[in-house]
Design a protein around this motif. Structure first.
Motif, PDB file in Angstrom:
ATOM      1  N   ARG A 247       6.059  14.012  29.399  1.00  0.00           N
ATOM      2  CA  ARG A 247       5.350  12.664  28.945  1.00  0.00           C
ATOM      3  C   ARG A 247       7.096  12.428  28.197  1.00  0.00           C
ATOM      4  O   ARG A 247       7.181  11.064  28.497  1.00  0.00           O
ATOM      5  CB  ARG A 247       5.002  13.138  27.929  1.00  0.00           C
ATOM      6  N   GLY A 248       8.304  13.416  27.584  1.00  0.00           N
ATOM      7  CA  GLY A 248       9.559  12.985  27.263  1.00  0.00           C
ATOM      8  C   GLY A 248      10.473  12.592  29.050  1.00  0.00           C
ATOM      9  O   GLY A 248      11.272  11.886  28.670  1.00  0.00           O
ATOM     10  N   LEU A 249       9.909  12.927  29.720  1.00  0.00           N
ATOM     11  CA  LEU A 249      10.894  12.377  31.325  1.00  0.00           C
ATOM     12  C   LEU A 249      10.771  11.227  31.381  1.00  0.00           C
ATOM     13  O   LEU A 249      11.013  11.101  32.139  1.00  0.00           O
ATOM     14  CB  LEU A 249      10.600  13.882  32.286  1.00  0.00           C
ATOM     15  N   THR A 250       9.196  10.792  31.174  1.00  0.00           N
ATOM     16  CA  THR A 250       9.191   9.616  32.434  1.00  0.00           C
ATOM     17  C   THR A 250       9.721   8.703  31.798  1.00  0.00           C
ATOM     18  O   THR A 250      10.106   7.713  33.144  1.00  0.00           O
ATOM     19  CB  THR A 250       7.031   8.876  31.879  1.00  0.00           C
ATOM     20  N   PRO A 251      10.130   8.106  31.013  1.00  0.00           N
ATOM     21  CA  PRO A 251      11.115   7.532  30.507  1.00  0.00           C
ATOM     22  C   PRO A 251      12.251   6.894  31.803  1.00  0.00           C
ATOM     23  O   PRO A 251      12.921   6.259  32.242  1.00  0.00           O
ATOM     24  CB  PRO A 251      11.776   7.565  29.058  1.00  0.00           C
ATOM     25  N   ALA A 252      12.953   8.390  32.005  1.00  0.00           N
ATOM     26  CA  ALA A 252      14.084   8.853  33.051  1.00  0.00           C
ATOM     27  C   ALA A 252      13.450   8.352  34.375  1.00  0.00           C
ATOM     28  O   ALA A 252      14.341   9.192  35.106  1.00  0.00           O
ATOM     29  CB  ALA A 252      14.851   9.879  32.442  1.00  0.00           C
ATOM     30  N   ALA A 253      12.461   8.614  35.068  1.00  0.00           N
ATOM     31  CA  ALA A 253      10.950   8.725  35.904  1.00  0.00           C
ATOM     32  C   ALA A 253      11.702   8.265  37.457  1.00  0.00           C
ATOM     33  O   ALA A 253      12.250   9.000  38.279  1.00  0.00           O
ATOM     34  CB  ALA A 253      10.183   7.654  36.091  1.00  0.00           C
ATOM     35  N   GLY A 254      12.560   7.000  37.807  1.00  0.00           N
ATOM     36  CA  GLY A 254      13.621   6.434  38.444  1.00  0.00           C
ATOM     37  C   GLY A 254      15.077   7.246  38.348  1.00  0.00           C
ATOM     38  O   GLY A 254      15.067   7.276  40.094  1.00  0.00           O
ATOM     39  N   TYR A 255      15.946   7.754  37.119  1.00  0.00           N
ATOM     40  CA  TYR A 255      16.542   8.432  37.372  1.00  0.00           C
ATOM     41  C   TYR A 255      16.952   9.804  38.391  1.00  0.00           C
ATOM     42  O   TYR A 255      16.876  10.521  38.990  1.00  0.00           O
ATOM     43  CB  TYR A 255      17.500   8.608  36.535  1.00  0.00           C
ATOM     44  N   LEU A 256      15.424  10.507  37.546  1.00  0.00           N
ATOM     45  CA  LEU A 256      15.054  12.107  38.278  1.00  0.00           C
ATOM     46  C   LEU A 256      14.376  11.892  39.742  1.00  0.00           C
ATOM     47  O   LEU A 256      15.238  12.890  40.307  1.00  0.00           O
ATOM     48  CB  LEU A 256      13.930  11.754  37.810  1.00  0.00           C
ATOM     49  N   GLY A 257      13.737  10.469  39.321  1.00  0.00           N
ATOM     50  CA  GLY A 257      13.327  10.665  41.207  1.00  0.00           C
ATOM     51  C   GLY A 257      14.186  10.467  42.312  1.00  0.00           C
ATOM     52  O   GLY A 257      13.976  11.452  43.217  1.00  0.00           O
ATOM     53  N   SER A 258      15.254   9.362  42.155  1.00  0.00           N
ATOM     54  CA  SER A 258      15.526   9.225  43.427  1.00  0.00           C
ATOM     55  C   SER A 258      16.897  10.609  43.325  1.00  0.00           C
ATOM     56  O   SER A 258      17.519  10.653  43.929  1.00  0.00           O
ATOM     57  CB  SER A 258      16.939   7.359  42.800  1.00  0.00           C
ATOM     58  N   ASP A 259      17.323  10.500  41.868  1.00  0.00           N
ATOM     59  CA  ASP A 259      18.308  12.337  41.799  1.00  0.00           C
ATOM     60  C   ASP A 259      17.889  13.265  42.762  1.00  0.00           C
ATOM     61  O   ASP A 259      18.512  13.819  43.899  1.00  0.00           O
ATOM     62  CB  ASP A 259      18.903  12.104  40.653  1.00  0.00           C
ATOM     63  N   ALA A 260      16.291  13.333  43.039  1.00  0.00           N
ATOM     64  CA  ALA A 260      15.704  14.556  43.442  1.00  0.00           C
ATOM     65  C   ALA A 260      15.911  14.069  45.276  1.00  0.00           C
ATOM     66  O   ALA A 260      15.567  15.057  45.973  1.00  0.00           O
ATOM     67  CB  ALA A 260      14.583  14.650  43.540  1.00  0.00           C
TER      68      ALA A 260
ATOM     69  N   ILE B 277       7.265   9.157  42.344  1.00  0.00           N
ATOM     70  CA  ILE B 277       6.869  10.622  42.384  1.00  0.00           C
ATOM     71  C   ILE B 277       6.687  11.138  41.637  1.00  0.00           C
ATOM     72  O   ILE B 277       6.172  11.658  41.365  1.00  0.00           O
ATOM     73  CB  ILE B 277       8.373  10.718  43.182  1.00  0.00           C
ATOM     74  N   VAL B 278       8.093  10.476  40.087  1.00  0.00           N
ATOM     75  CA  VAL B 278       7.727  11.376  39.174  1.00  0.00           C
ATOM     76  C   VAL B 278       7.141  10.576  38.131  1.00  0.00           C
ATOM     77  O   VAL B 278       5.788  11.861  37.889  1.00  0.00           O
ATOM     78  CB  VAL B 278       9.519  11.009  38.240  1.00  0.00           C
ATOM     79  N   LEU B 279       6.464   9.405  38.321  1.00  0.00           N
ATOM     80  CA  LEU B 279       5.498   8.877  37.470  1.00  0.00           C
ATOM     81  C   LEU B 279       3.976   9.880  38.005  1.00  0.00           C
ATOM     82  O   LEU B 279       2.938  10.319  37.437  1.00  0.00           O
ATOM     83  CB  LEU B 279       4.759   7.705  37.567  1.00  0.00           C
ATOM     84  N   ALA B 280       4.045  10.188  39.382  1.00  0.00           N
ATOM     85  CA  ALA B 280       2.369  10.838  40.303  1.00  0.00           C
ATOM     86  C   ALA B 280       2.916  12.304  39.430  1.00  0.00           C
ATOM     87  O   ALA B 280       1.711  13.445  39.389  1.00  0.00           O
ATOM     88  CB  ALA B 280       2.918  10.540  41.203  1.00  0.00           C
ATOM     89  N   ILE B 281       4.056  12.603  39.323  1.00  0.00           N
ATOM     90  CA  ILE B 281       4.109  14.090  38.931  1.00  0.00           C
ATOM     91  C   ILE B 281       4.163  14.217  37.382  1.00  0.00           C
ATOM     92  O   ILE B 281       3.261  15.278  36.867  1.00  0.00           O
ATOM     93  CB  ILE B 281       5.979  14.418  39.448  1.00  0.00           C
ATOM     94  N   ALA B 282       4.110  12.915  36.300  1.00  0.00           N
ATOM     95  CA  ALA B 282       3.993  13.245  35.186  1.00  0.00           C
ATOM     96  C   ALA B 282       2.523  12.659  34.828  1.00  0.00           C
ATOM     97  O   ALA B 282       1.714  13.512  34.164  1.00  0.00           O
ATOM     98  CB  ALA B 282       4.378  12.258  33.978  1.00  0.00           C
ATOM     99  N   GLU B 283       1.915  12.520  36.180  1.00  0.00           N
ATOM    100  CA  GLU B 283       0.399  12.166  35.647  1.00  0.00           C
ATOM    101  C   GLU B 283      -0.257  13.125  35.994  1.00  0.00           C
ATOM    102  O   GLU B 283      -1.621  13.758  35.432  1.00  0.00           O
ATOM    103  CB  GLU B 283       0.292  11.323  36.328  1.00  0.00           C
ATOM    104  N   GLY B 284      -0.339  13.968  36.766  1.00  0.00           N
ATOM    105  CA  GLY B 284      -0.742  15.193  37.207  1.00  0.00           C
ATOM    106  C   GLY B 284      -0.819  16.381  36.583  1.00  0.00           C
ATOM    107  O   GLY B 284      -1.861  16.814  35.771  1.00  0.00           O
ATOM    108  N   ALA B 285       0.799  16.659  35.918  1.00  0.00           N
ATOM    109  CA  ALA B 285       0.685  17.512  34.737  1.00  0.00           C
ATOM    110  C   ALA B 285       0.142  17.240  32.785  1.00  0.00           C
ATOM    111  O   ALA B 285      -0.166  17.395  32.498  1.00  0.00           O
ATOM    112  CB  ALA B 285       2.353  17.486  34.627  1.00  0.00           C
TER     113      ALA B 285
END
Length: 141
Positions: free
Chosen positions: A15-28, A62-70
């Motif tokens: 939940r805390g990581l979703t604001p940085a979803a685009g950054y995290l996902g593109s970095d990965a 990608i990150v939003l899907a991971i966050a939703e599953g979590a």
């Protein structure tokens, strides 16, 4: 797989990581493309250069899907069912790429979170991302 306390830690972290979803996902994704160049094959129709809008947008998804599953890991198979079908039957992604992305996501998380990426959180994230990758690969059997 995960204790109740670990599930709560996981859900809170994502939940805390979703604001940085685009950054995290593109970095990965950039890490995966750099380390495992064969994974770029599936993105030939997109601009996957560092900083591109396509990369940021796909990384965010990608990150939003991971966050939703979590948020409810007991329903992970149900939550990911549409993505399983899309990746297995329409996109025909090699399922080994899910494991590669999971590893690259761990590195991106460690860099983004710094000291907040504790050994306990690292272990929980590793377990969860392994499960996430395994569920995405289920349709290939």
């Amino acid at each position: 797989m995960l204790s109740q306390k670990e599930k709560e830690l996981l859900a809170t972290a994502w939940r805390g990581l979703t604001p940085a979803a685009g950054y995290l996902g593109s970095d990965a994704l950039i890490r995966m493309f750099t380390t495992f160049p064969g994974s770029k094959t599936y993105f030939s129709h997109l601009d996957i250069s560092p900083g591109s809008a396509h990369l940021f947008s796909h990384g965010e998804k990608i990150v939003l899907a991971i966050a939703e599953g979590a948020q409810d890991i007991s329903q992970l198979t149900v939550t990911l069912a549409p993505l399983q079908t899309l990746h297995a039957y329409l996109l025909r992604i090699d399922p080994s790429n899910f494991k590669l992305l999971s590893h690259c996501m761990l590195v991106a998380l460690a860099i983004h979170m710094g000291e907040d990426f504790t050994p306990v959180l690292h272990a929980v994230m590793d377990k969860y991302l392994s499960a996430f990758a395994a569920v995405l690969a289920e349709k290939y059997r």
